[in-house]
Design an enzyme around this catalytic site. Structure first.
Site, short mmCIF file in Angstrom:
data_model
loop_
_atom_site.label_atom_id
_atom_site.label_comp_id
_atom_site.label_asym_id
_atom_site.label_seq_id
_atom_site.Cartn_x
_atom_site.Cartn_y
_atom_site.Cartn_z
N LYS A 124 9.25 35.46 -18.42
CA LYS A 124 9.50 36.93 -18.42
C LYS A 124 10.75 37.15 -17.53
O LYS A 124 10.65 37.58 -16.10
CB LYS A 124 8.35 37.74 -17.90
CG LYS A 124 8.12 38.98 -18.47
CD LYS A 124 6.75 39.70 -18.08
CE LYS A 124 6.58 41.16 -17.91
NZ LYS A 124 7.17 41.83 -19.22
N1 PMP Z 1 5.79 40.92 -24.96
C1 PMP Z 1 6.54 41.27 -24.13
C2 PMP Z 1 7.86 40.84 -24.66
C3 PMP Z 1 6.36 41.95 -23.14
O1 PMP Z 1 7.36 42.50 -22.08
C4 PMP Z 1 4.87 42.22 -22.67
C5 PMP Z 1 4.62 42.99 -21.47
N2 PMP Z 1 4.33 42.09 -20.29
C6 PMP Z 1 3.99 41.57 -23.44
C7 PMP Z 1 4.39 40.96 -24.53
C8 PMP Z 1 2.49 41.98 -23.15
O2 PMP Z 1 2.25 41.15 -22.03
P1 PMP Z 1 0.89 41.42 -21.01
O3 PMP Z 1 -0.18 41.62 -21.85
O4 PMP Z 1 1.15 40.21 -20.22
O5 PMP Z 1 1.31 42.49 -20.31
#
Ligand code: PMP
Length: 306
Positions: free
Chosen positions: A158
């Protein structure tokens, strides 16, 4: 949205957000070399407690993102969880909150190289209820922007630089009158939203793209898959073609911000009956019970603060 008087964590200290500044030469600002997380804390009024949702899993992903970007996390996972709890206590939060923890390349240097560059860890917090409007069905569009490929900027890390891709897709969708974008990957298969993972339901089977479809390995996605398994809902993890979205019985997003957000239209095709579908509703209600600490079966996903 941000409260500049709230207490944040920066350069090893708890201090007001307005005092948390960085130098303009900072590597992360110049090259997008910051890895981040997004974590929620839910306030349960009856229990008078804030429950942080799966912080150990979030920080494991943050440490993995750091590894991909050749960063050395300055704190262990346990220490990072403790910093979140201390921030809730210092801000005396009794409300739903969002934490934004990140590790960034803090050195002041010209070269974009990753190795032997100093890293720092910071966290700020926001008061946050809905990120997307979950009281109604979303109208979404397949983006004209392709999802970045794992071999371009790894989406399982991320990393802030990769969010230029999300930003382009999100603004395109909003400026065209939609609520959110859906990315296809470089092969043309469905990947995810700009900040959400995606699921469809066809013939009572819950389907989501695989980790290899250039997506972020979402903690909410993983949670929904675990809940579905426990509810005996059949699951398929496989590639989804664009036109399958149009003929799906149900489509929904998952994410820390979005939580479980149902989709009413994709590219102006009405999904199912245009109302929230039964499997989406079951999973959304269950998820909501769990995060507020109302389902003992899932207490181990929650870290109580008080
Ligand atoms: N995809 C992207 C590109 C994101 O930024 C997020 C948000 N964190 C998610 C999916 C969902 O991930 P999570 O459930 O861990 O928040």
């Amino acid at each position: 949205m941000s409260n500049l008087d709230s207490i944040a964590f920066h350069q090893g200290e708890y201090k007001p957000l307005k005092d948390c500044t960085i130098n303009i030469m900072t590597h992360a600002l110049q090259y997008g070399t910051m890895v981040f997380g997004g974590i929620r804390g839910y306030y349960n009024k009856e229990k008078n407690n804030v429950f942080i949702f799966r912080p150990y899993d979030h920080f494991m992903r943050l440490h993995n993102s750091a590894k991909i970007m050749q960063m050395k996390p300055p704190y262990s996972i346990e220490e990072m969880v403790e910093i979140l709890k201390e921030l809730v206590r210092r801000n005396q939060y009794k409300s739903n909150i969002y934490f934004r923890p990140f590790i960034y390349k803090s050195a002041l240097r010209l070269s974009p190289s990753l190795h032997d560059v100093q890293d720092s860890f910071s966290v700020y917090t926001l008061l946050l209820d809905d990120y997307l409007d979950t009281s109604r069905g979303l109208k979404v569009a397949v983006s004209s922007w392709r999802r970045i490929d794992d071999n371009i900027i790894p989406t399982r890390a991320k990393v802030s630089g990769g969010y230029a891709n999300s930003a382009l897709a999100k603004s395109e969708a909003l400026q065209n009158g939609f609520d959110e974008a859906i990315f296809l990957d470089s092969r043309g298969f469905v990947s995810e939203g700009s900040a959400e993972n995606i699921f469809i339901v066809r013939n009572d089977v819950l389907i989501t793209p695989p980790n290899s479809a250039a997506l972020l390995e979402g903690i909410t996605r993983r949670s929904i898959l675990e809940i579905a398994k426990n509810e005996n809902i059949p699951i398929e993890i496989r590639d989804i073609a664009r036109s399958e979205l149009y003929v799906a019985d149900e489509v929904f997003f998952t994410g820390t911000g979005a939580q479980v957000a149902w989709i009413a239209e994709v590219d102006r095709r009405v999904i199912g009956k245009g109302t929230i579908g039964p499997i989406t509703k079951l999973l959304k209600d269950k998820f909501n019970q769990i995060v507020y600490g109302n389902d003992p079966k899932y207490f181990d996903w929650l870290e109580p603060v008080y």
